[in-house]
Design a protein around this motif. Sequence first.
Motif, short mmCIF file in Angstrom:
data_model
loop_
_atom_site.label_atom_id
_atom_site.label_comp_id
_atom_site.label_asym_id
_atom_site.label_seq_id
_atom_site.Cartn_x
_atom_site.Cartn_y
_atom_site.Cartn_z
N TYR A 107 58.08 96.68 55.05
CA TYR A 107 56.59 96.43 55.30
C TYR A 107 56.18 94.91 55.62
N SER A 108 55.39 94.56 56.35
CA SER A 108 54.76 93.20 56.31
C SER A 108 53.40 93.49 57.04
N MET A 131 55.90 93.65 51.56
CA MET A 131 55.71 92.22 51.48
C MET A 131 54.34 91.56 52.06
N THR A 132 53.54 90.93 51.12
CA THR A 132 52.40 90.62 51.54
C THR A 132 52.24 89.21 51.04
N ASP A 133 51.06 88.41 51.44
CA ASP A 133 50.76 87.01 50.94
C ASP A 133 50.12 86.97 49.41
N LYS A 134 49.83 88.19 49.06
CA LYS A 134 49.25 88.44 47.58
C LYS A 134 50.54 88.76 46.59
N GLY A 135 51.50 88.84 47.38
CA GLY A 135 52.83 89.47 46.40
C GLY A 135 53.57 90.60 46.87
N VAL A 136 54.46 90.91 46.32
CA VAL A 136 55.54 91.98 46.76
C VAL A 136 55.19 93.27 45.87
N ILE A 137 55.31 94.58 46.41
CA ILE A 137 55.42 95.79 45.63
C ILE A 137 56.38 96.70 46.20
N THR A 138 57.21 97.13 45.32
CA THR A 138 58.38 97.86 45.80
C THR A 138 58.24 99.24 45.21
N ARG A 164 56.54 81.35 58.37
CA ARG A 164 57.81 81.96 57.95
C ARG A 164 57.78 83.32 58.03
N ALA A 165 56.82 83.90 57.41
CA ALA A 165 56.75 85.26 57.25
C ALA A 165 56.87 85.87 58.57
N VAL A 166 56.02 85.47 59.60
CA VAL A 166 56.05 85.82 61.04
C VAL A 166 57.51 85.87 61.61
N VAL A 167 58.22 84.73 61.21
CA VAL A 167 59.63 84.77 61.84
C VAL A 167 60.59 85.64 61.10
N ARG A 168 60.23 85.92 59.89
CA ARG A 168 61.04 86.88 59.12
C ARG A 168 60.90 88.55 59.73
N ASP A 169 59.42 88.62 60.08
CA ASP A 169 59.33 89.94 60.50
C ASP A 169 59.94 90.05 61.84
N GLN A 207 67.69 86.92 49.50
CA GLN A 207 66.86 88.40 49.56
C GLN A 207 65.46 88.22 48.83
N GLN A 208 65.64 87.50 47.68
CA GLN A 208 64.31 87.13 47.05
C GLN A 208 63.49 86.33 47.96
N ARG A 209 63.98 85.32 48.34
CA ARG A 209 63.25 84.23 49.00
C ARG A 209 62.55 84.89 50.19
N MET A 210 63.48 85.59 50.76
CA MET A 210 62.97 86.27 52.11
C MET A 210 61.70 87.15 51.90
#
Length: 531
Positions: A78-79, A204-211, A353-358, A343-346
Motif C-alpha cells: 500500500y502507498s 509505505m508512507t512519507d512518515k515511515g513504514v508499518i507492516t 521516487r515513491a510515485v515511480v515505485r508505485d 527491498q529496504q530502500r524500496m
Amino acid sequence: MSEQSGVVIAGAGPTGLTLGVELLLREVPVRVVDRVERPHPHSRALVLWPRSLEILDRLGVGEDIADRSIEIHGQVYYSGGRRKARINFEHLPGSRFTSPVSIPQQDTERAVRDRFEQLGGKVEYGVEVVGHRTAQAGVEVVLRSEGRTWKEWTPWLIGCDGAHSKVRELMDVPFPGAPYELKFVLTDGTCDTGLAHDEAHHFMTDKGVITVLGLPGGHYRVVASAPAHLEVDDPVAFVQRAADERCPVPLRLVGPQKTGDFRVHRRKAERFKSGRILILGDAAHINSPVGAQGLNTGIEDAHALGWRLARVQQRTLPAESLEQWAREREHMAGIVVADTDRQQRMWTLTGWRAVVRDLLLGVAERVGFLDRQVPSRLAQLSNAYPSEQSGIGPVRPGMRLPDAPLATGWLRDALSLHTPTLYAFAADRNKPAHLASARRLLTKARTALGPDADRLHTVLVARGAPLSADRGELHDPMGAAHSSVGADRPSMVLVRPDGIIALACRFDDPRIREAVTALVRPGGGSEADGQ
C-alpha cells in the motif's frame, strides 16, 4: 590436559540447533553451548519459506512446525493510503510446501531443540566460548560457566552465536557493512482490524513504514519503523500512533501486547571459514528483515554444512571440501544481503521516487511479473550456486533439485541424507527399452565403485509400469517429475545430500562416472588437514 569433545557449536538458536540435528542424524558427536541462561523468550523472525520447510521436514521437524504455524498466502503493498500491488504466495512451484508460514522464532527453535534432544543431544546453557588455540588437527576451545574456565579439544568450532559473535571475533574476521538509519518497533498480540490474517500487509508512507502480519492463535504482529535515534518509552502507544497515521485500514491494538525494538543492519563477514573454525547464520551475515530472509538463510547454512562436516569427520570426504561450502554460502549470503537492501530502500522511498515505485509495482502486478519472479526468489527456491557446467532443460549444477508428486510420495523423498543420490529418469512412456537401459546404467554406476558402492544411492524414475519399489524404482505416471528436470529424453541427475544438483545430463554423457567418483570418494576418501 584438555578434555576431548565432539564438534562444538556455539549458539543454540535455530541455526546452531539445525546443524546439531544434522550431525546427530549422521552419528557425529556434537556439543551445543550457549552463553544465555535459558532459551530466549522473544521472537524476532516469523516467516519460514518453503526451502527451509523442506529442510526441517527432512530432519523430522515438519509436523511440529505445521502444528505451530499458519500459512501466509500473499503480500500486499500500500502507498498513499491505497493498495498498489499484491504478490500471490499460493502454489509456489517446485515444492510440496506451496506457501510460506508464520511461526514465532521461539517456536521454530523449540521444535528443532526437541528434535535435537530426541536424538540424544543436550543444550548447555550458561556456557560461553571465551578463547581458543588452533592446531592442524583441531581447536582447543576455552569455555566458561559460573566463573569456572576450562579447555576442551574439538575437531571443529562452529559459530552460530549471532550478530555479536564471539567466535567470529576469535577468528579475527572483519564484518563490514553498516546500519540503516532507522529501527523497528513491534507488538505481538490481539488486533481489531479488517486486514486479512493470512497475508502480509506493507504500508509505505512519507512518515515511515508499518507492516502487519498474522500470527498463530489469531494474533497479529505490527511493526512500525522509527528514526534510529528515537527513544521509545511506550512501544504499544508508539505502534498504535503509527498505525493511526500510516494504515488506511482501521487497526486497534487490544489487550496485552509483547513488545520489542531493534536496529537494522546489512553486514557480511569477509570469510565464513578460517582453518577449523566456521561461522553460520547471523554470525556470518545480517540483513534487513524485509523479505524475512535472515533466519531462513541461517537454516540453509546449517543444512549445507551438515553433510559435508559429517563426511569429513567420517573420513569419506577431504576437509578441503569445506572450502567449497564457504564459497557457496558466502555467495548466497551476498545475494540475500543485496536483495533485502534493495527491498529496504524500496520501502522507504519518498517524493517522486515513491510515485515511480508505485507505478512500477502496479504495472508489474498487471503483467504477472510479480507472481512469476518474486515468490520463488523470496522462497530461495530459484537461488543457485555458481557453476560453469551445463545442465538439461530447466536444471543445472548448483541448483536445488525441484520436488514433484509421484504415484506415491514425492521426488525428493528418495534423497539420502548420508550419500549422493543418482536419479535415472527413464522417459519410457511407450518406450519400454528405455527402462531397461536406465536399470543397466544405475547398476553400472554402482558396480564401478566396487567396495564403495554403498556410498551411492540410486533411484529410477519411470513413466511406465511395472516397477520394483524395493529396488528404488518410482512411478511418475503424470510425468511431473520428468518435466521438473527437463527429462524429455532418458536423463541422469546426480544430487548431493543437501539436495543440490551436482550433474544433470543425458544417459550418454561421459561426465557421469567422473561426477559420481568426485562425490563418492574424492581424493581417495582420506581426510585433509582442514587448514
